[in-house]
Design a protein around this motif. Sequence first.
Motif, PDB file in Angstrom:
ATOM      1  N   ASP A  32       0.861  -1.181   0.000  1.00 44.04           N
ATOM      2  CA  ASP A  32       0.000   0.000   0.000  1.00 44.04           C
ATOM      3  C   ASP A  32       0.900   1.234   0.000  1.00 44.04           C
ATOM      4  O   ASP A  32       1.872   1.305   0.760  1.00 44.04           O
ATOM      5  CB  ASP A  32      -0.890  -0.019   1.245  1.00 44.04           C
ATOM      6  CG  ASP A  32      -2.015   0.998   1.201  1.00 44.04           C
ATOM      7  OD1 ASP A  32      -1.750   2.178   0.882  1.00 44.04           O
ATOM      8  OD2 ASP A  32      -3.156   0.625   1.512  1.00 44.04           O
ATOM      9  N   PRO A  35       0.597   3.115   3.855  1.00 44.39           N
ATOM     10  CA  PRO A  35       0.351   1.999   4.764  1.00 44.39           C
ATOM     11  C   PRO A  35      -0.064   2.416   6.174  1.00 44.39           C
ATOM     12  O   PRO A  35       0.339   3.464   6.659  1.00 44.39           O
ATOM     13  CB  PRO A  35       1.709   1.295   4.807  1.00 44.39           C
ATOM     14  CG  PRO A  35       2.702   2.382   4.557  1.00 44.39           C
ATOM     15  CD  PRO A  35       2.020   3.300   3.563  1.00 44.39           C
ATOM     16  N   HIS A  40       2.296  -3.121   4.984  1.00 48.42           N
ATOM     17  CA  HIS A  40       0.861  -3.230   4.688  1.00 48.42           C
ATOM     18  C   HIS A  40       0.714  -3.516   3.192  1.00 48.42           C
ATOM     19  O   HIS A  40       1.147  -2.741   2.356  1.00 48.42           O
ATOM     20  CB  HIS A  40       0.217  -1.901   5.082  1.00 48.42           C
ATOM     21  CG  HIS A  40      -1.217  -1.732   4.721  1.00 48.42           C
ATOM     22  ND1 HIS A  40      -1.914  -0.625   5.162  1.00 48.42           N
ATOM     23  CD2 HIS A  40      -2.100  -2.452   3.993  1.00 48.42           C
ATOM     24  CE1 HIS A  40      -3.160  -0.685   4.722  1.00 48.42           C
ATOM     25  NE2 HIS A  40      -3.292  -1.785   3.998  1.00 48.42           N
ATOM     26  N   LEU A  42      -1.775  -4.906  -0.190  1.00 44.84           N
ATOM     27  CA  LEU A  42      -3.120  -5.014  -0.757  1.00 44.84           C
ATOM     28  C   LEU A  42      -3.113  -6.204  -1.713  1.00 44.84           C
ATOM     29  O   LEU A  42      -2.176  -6.360  -2.500  1.00 44.84           O
ATOM     30  CB  LEU A  42      -3.490  -3.750  -1.534  1.00 44.84           C
ATOM     31  CG  LEU A  42      -3.519  -2.447  -0.740  1.00 44.84           C
ATOM     32  CD1 LEU A  42      -3.790  -1.277  -1.675  1.00 44.84           C
ATOM     33  CD2 LEU A  42      -4.564  -2.521   0.357  1.00 44.84           C
ATOM     34  N   HIS A  99     -10.294  -5.197  -2.951  1.00 45.46           N
ATOM     35  CA  HIS A  99      -8.952  -5.330  -2.417  1.00 45.46           C
ATOM     36  C   HIS A  99      -9.011  -5.699  -0.942  1.00 45.46           C
ATOM     37  O   HIS A  99      -9.888  -5.261  -0.219  1.00 45.46           O
ATOM     38  CB  HIS A  99      -8.091  -4.088  -2.648  1.00 45.46           C
ATOM     39  CG  HIS A  99      -8.652  -2.804  -2.117  1.00 45.46           C
ATOM     40  ND1 HIS A  99      -9.688  -2.130  -2.732  1.00 45.46           N
ATOM     41  CD2 HIS A  99      -8.314  -2.060  -1.032  1.00 45.46           C
ATOM     42  CE1 HIS A  99      -9.953  -1.021  -2.046  1.00 45.46           C
ATOM     43  NE2 HIS A  99      -9.144  -0.962  -1.013  1.00 45.46           N
ATOM     44  N   HIS A 101      -6.847  -5.745   2.558  1.00 48.35           N
ATOM     45  CA  HIS A 101      -5.717  -5.182   3.280  1.00 48.35           C
ATOM     46  C   HIS A 101      -5.097  -6.272   4.150  1.00 48.35           C
ATOM     47  O   HIS A 101      -5.813  -6.968   4.860  1.00 48.35           O
ATOM     48  CB  HIS A 101      -6.181  -4.059   4.217  1.00 48.35           C
ATOM     49  CG  HIS A 101      -6.780  -2.891   3.507  1.00 48.35           C
ATOM     50  ND1 HIS A 101      -6.043  -1.759   3.227  1.00 48.35           N
ATOM     51  CD2 HIS A 101      -8.036  -2.673   3.043  1.00 48.35           C
ATOM     52  CE1 HIS A 101      -6.841  -0.891   2.610  1.00 48.35           C
ATOM     53  NE2 HIS A 101      -8.054  -1.422   2.488  1.00 48.35           N
ATOM     54  N   ARG A 118      -1.957   6.499   9.241  1.00 50.17           N
ATOM     55  CA  ARG A 118      -1.142   6.139   8.074  1.00 50.17           C
ATOM     56  C   ARG A 118       0.285   6.620   8.273  1.00 50.17           C
ATOM     57  O   ARG A 118       0.525   7.646   8.900  1.00 50.17           O
ATOM     58  CB  ARG A 118      -1.723   6.768   6.795  1.00 50.17           C
ATOM     59  CG  ARG A 118      -3.118   6.278   6.438  1.00 50.17           C
ATOM     60  CD  ARG A 118      -3.122   4.807   6.067  1.00 50.17           C
ATOM     61  NE  ARG A 118      -4.434   4.359   5.673  1.00 50.17           N
ATOM     62  CZ  ARG A 118      -4.673   3.554   4.650  1.00 50.17           C
ATOM     63  NH1 ARG A 118      -3.691   3.098   3.912  1.00 50.17           N
ATOM     64  NH2 ARG A 118      -5.900   3.187   4.371  1.00 50.17           N
TER      65      ARG A 118
END
Length: 139
Positions: A32, A35, A40, A42, A99, A101, A118
């Motif tokens: 990501d 993230p 992180h 996807l 998607h 996570h 984030r």
Amino acid sequence: MSGKPCIFCQIVEERLAAARVYQDDAAVAFLDARPVFKGHALVVPRAHIEVVGDLPAAMVGPFFLAVQRVAQAVEQGLSAGGTFVAMNNRISQSVPHLHVHVVPRHKGDGLRGFFWPRVRYASDEETEEFREKIARALQ
């Protein structure tokens, strides 16, 4: 789909760069760009499917096997205590392409409920370091 190109389809088709950690016939997984925690990932189906209810029955198994593999690799590759695996459908779905996570978790990491702070990678090199750890765990 609207007239606007799907960013995840562009990643799947390799028309847009992403830090890929995994790919098979059913799915592509990448880090990501924003993230929750570093590492992180996807996981997206190769086909443009907007929500989980639209995922054809024949794709459910292969897609979620990819999710399972990526979750195991994030945990193993990053020495994480576990993972948070989640999916939004329409509401809070930032990209209208299914998607999942996969967020690395560590005891005391501060993640509470659905509050998702984030972070950013310090550099492209740091992004590559996290990508490589997860990809290596998938081999």
